[in-house]
Write a protein that holds these residues in place. Structure first.
Motif, PDB file in Angstrom:
ATOM      1  N   VAL A 181       0.843  -1.190   0.000  1.00  6.50           N
ATOM      2  CA  VAL A 181       0.000   0.000   0.000  1.00  6.50           C
ATOM      3  C   VAL A 181       0.886   1.252   0.000  1.00  6.50           C
ATOM      4  N   ASN A 182       0.634   2.137  -0.944  1.00  9.53           N
ATOM      5  CA  ASN A 182       1.376   3.391  -1.024  1.00  9.53           C
ATOM      6  C   ASN A 182       0.847   4.351   0.034  1.00  9.53           C
ATOM      7  N   HIS A 183       1.712   4.777   0.956  1.00 10.34           N
ATOM      8  CA  HIS A 183       1.279   5.602   2.076  1.00 10.34           C
ATOM      9  C   HIS A 183       0.678   6.930   1.630  1.00 10.34           C
ATOM     10  N   ASP A 184       1.304   7.577   0.655  1.00  8.65           N
ATOM     11  CA  ASP A 184       0.815   8.888   0.224  1.00  8.65           C
ATOM     12  C   ASP A 184      -0.572   8.774  -0.415  1.00  8.65           C
ATOM     13  N   MET A 202      -3.090   8.038   2.427  1.00  2.00           N
ATOM     14  CA  MET A 202      -3.359   9.200   3.270  1.00  2.00           C
ATOM     15  C   MET A 202      -4.171  10.262   2.525  1.00  2.00           C
ATOM     16  N   ALA A 203      -3.971  10.387   1.220  1.00  3.22           N
ATOM     17  CA  ALA A 203      -4.764  11.338   0.429  1.00  3.22           C
ATOM     18  C   ALA A 203      -6.242  10.958   0.468  1.00  3.22           C
ATOM     19  N   ARG A 232      -4.436  16.132  13.549  1.00  3.79           N
ATOM     20  CA  ARG A 232      -3.822  15.293  14.580  1.00  3.79           C
ATOM     21  C   ARG A 232      -4.095  13.821  14.311  1.00  3.79           C
ATOM     22  N   VAL A 233      -5.306  13.519  13.854  1.00  3.19           N
ATOM     23  CA  VAL A 233      -5.639  12.138  13.518  1.00  3.19           C
ATOM     24  C   VAL A 233      -4.860  11.686  12.282  1.00  3.19           C
ATOM     25  N   LEU A 234      -4.753  12.552  11.300  1.00  3.08           N
ATOM     26  CA  LEU A 234      -3.979  12.215  10.104  1.00  3.08           C
ATOM     27  C   LEU A 234      -2.530  11.926  10.469  1.00  3.08           C
ATOM     28  N   LYS A 235      -1.969  12.736  11.346  1.00  2.00           N
ATOM     29  CA  LYS A 235      -0.585  12.523  11.761  1.00  2.00           C
ATOM     30  C   LYS A 235      -0.435  11.211  12.507  1.00  2.00           C
TER      31      LYS A 235
END
Length: 466
Positions: free
Chosen positions: A191-194, A197-198, A208-211
């Motif tokens: 899974v590509n993290h970027d 996350m997008a 804060r949750v995204l981080k």
């Protein structure tokens, strides 16, 4: 004396000195109820407050304890977690709000995949990280799940693998008798993290949750005492991974819906049903391109195919080749795995009592039949029952050992004495004797029912009689 002091915490705890209340305050789990710094964010960017709320954390703790699971790299069990939280939760909570919390690396565990030639890599989080991931999953699930496709069945409330198989059967009944079976190569490891996350950020506005989610993705893996960074993948084994997989693959669902395809997806298993081989090949080509370009995922060409549904397996099941009413059946691969396991449990040189063997056998049989009794073809269940009973007869013949003991037991079980003595001195091996008329008569179905042996065929029959 200052309220600020350095706590010696295990992996997964705040990574730096944080402010905590003096010893003795908020010592119990009720510390979950402490209000967040500054109160909820009225702008809607208050997901972290929802994640760390009293009710959500208690539900997460209850779920983690119920699921049990192996310890992570710190060795803490889920039963030890509540006591640990009594002392350390205030500091952990403050670090989560401050953005200084750093998850522990996961413990790598490899388990063999069906077939035995490959392994599945699991990442076992610490008990503390499992709790936080579960709390995140509960809140994010309520946010994302209403937007997921109706054709997505994996790891969603009120949905199951059985529903997915029933949906596939429905498409075949409609005349879509070709399947595009897409297998993603090492999905959870690639899974590509970027890109992930997008897609998370489309719904999650709380940075804060995204981080925190990004920290979990990049927490690393502990291998032989060495920390290995993870630049892609979402470790399979944590409570958050299934939801993140659904979030990423929702793009695939939406694309298939836009094209008007009939499909079923359960986690990374996706089957698209079409009316002809040519249509299936077109769909396969376009899906390989879409998954690679849009999601950076690779299709395993060796395991993917355009074929008839009854020649493929889906979630352990397959289908019969009947135009009027294709029936659900247990896939041959699943039957082979079941026989391999049953063979291990009924190995006659294990040197254990029949009672212990039956306990182990019944525990496995109930779980296996509970899942596979969805199948509408009873013959495999009956065949497995007969095969298991023969193996059990072979165990008893092996345990009786001497001719005197064999004759005495046969007589006790109703075999005429002269006949019993004749067979007691037979030179045939245990497996052949287990299929002989005297042992089948002496150790018949009624005998094994009396011993408490679970019948796979009976479980399957009862399911379909309701």
């Amino acid at each position: 004396m200052s309220d600020r002091r350095q706590l010696k915490l295990p992996f997964g705890s705040p990574s730096q000195e944080v402010g905590v209340k003096p010893q003795g305050t908020e010592a119990g789990p009720r510390s979950f109820a402490a209000p967040p710094p500054g109160g909820p964010n009225a702008s809607g960017e208050d997901l972290l407050e929802q994640v760390l709320s009293r009710d959500n954390m208690f539900r997460a703790l209850s779920r983690v304890k119920a699921n049990r699971g192996a310890p992570g790299i710190d060795g803490m069990t889920v039963n030890e977690l509540p006591e640990y939280l009594k002392e350390h939760w205030p500091a952990i909570r403050e670090a989560l709000y401050a953005g200084t919390y750093r998850p522990s690396p996961v413990r790598r565990v490899e388990i063999p995949k069906p077939g035995g030639n490959e392994v599945r890599q699991l990442g076992i989080p610490t008990a503390l990280d499992r709790l936080i991931q579960q709390a995140l999953s509960q809140v994010l699930g309520r946010l994302f799940d209403p937007h997921f496709s109706d054709a997505s069945y994996g790891f969603r409330p009120g949905r199951s693998a059985h529903q997915a198989v029933r949906a596939a059967q429905g498409f075949i009944r409609e005349g879509l008798r070709w399947v595009v079976d897409v297998d993603l190569a090492r999905f959870f490891d690639r899974v590509n993290h970027d890109k992930l996350m997008a897609r998370v950020a489309r719904q999650v506005k709380d940075k804060r949750v995204l981080k925190l989610i990004r920290c979990y993705l990049e927490s690393g893996v502990m291998l032989n005492g060495v920390l290995v960074r993870t630049e892609e993948g979402t470790p399979q084994g944590g409570p958050l991974s299934p939801l993140l997989a659904n979030i990423l693959l929702d793009d695939l669902d939406k694309e298939l819906e836009k094209r008007g395809h009939r499909f079923v997806r359960y986690a990374d298993d996706c089957n698209v049903y079409v009316g002809s081989r040519r249509a299936g090949e077109r769909v396969m080509t376009s899906l390989v391109r879409f998954l690679g370009e849009r999601l950076s995922l690779v299709v395993n060409e060796a395991k993917s195919a355009v074929d008839r549904p009854w020649k493929r397996k889906f979630l352990g099941f397959s289908f019969t080749n009947r135009k009027d009413k294709p029936a659900i059946r247990v896939a041959p691969e699943a039957l082979k795995r079941a026989k391999d396991k049953l063979r291990q449990l009924t190995w006659r040189w294990k040197g254990q009592s029949m009672g212990t063997t039956l306990d182990q056998l019944n525990a496995y049989a109930r779980g296996w039949a509970g899942y596979f009794s969805l199948a509408e073809t009873p013959t495999p269940f009956k065949d497995l029952d007969e095969w298991v009973r023969r193996r059990l007869r072979a165990i008893l013949w092996h345990q009786w050992k001497r001719p005197k003991a064999r004759a005495r037991n046969l007589i006790r079980l109703g075999i005429p004495a002269d006949y019993a003595w004749q067979w007691a001195y037979s030179g045939k091996r245990a497996w052949r004797m287990a299929g002989s008329a005297p042992l089948q008569r002496a150790l018949d179905n009624a005998y094994w029912r009396a011993q408490g042996l679970v019948s796979l065929a009976e479980i399957q029959r009862l399911r379909h009689s309701v």
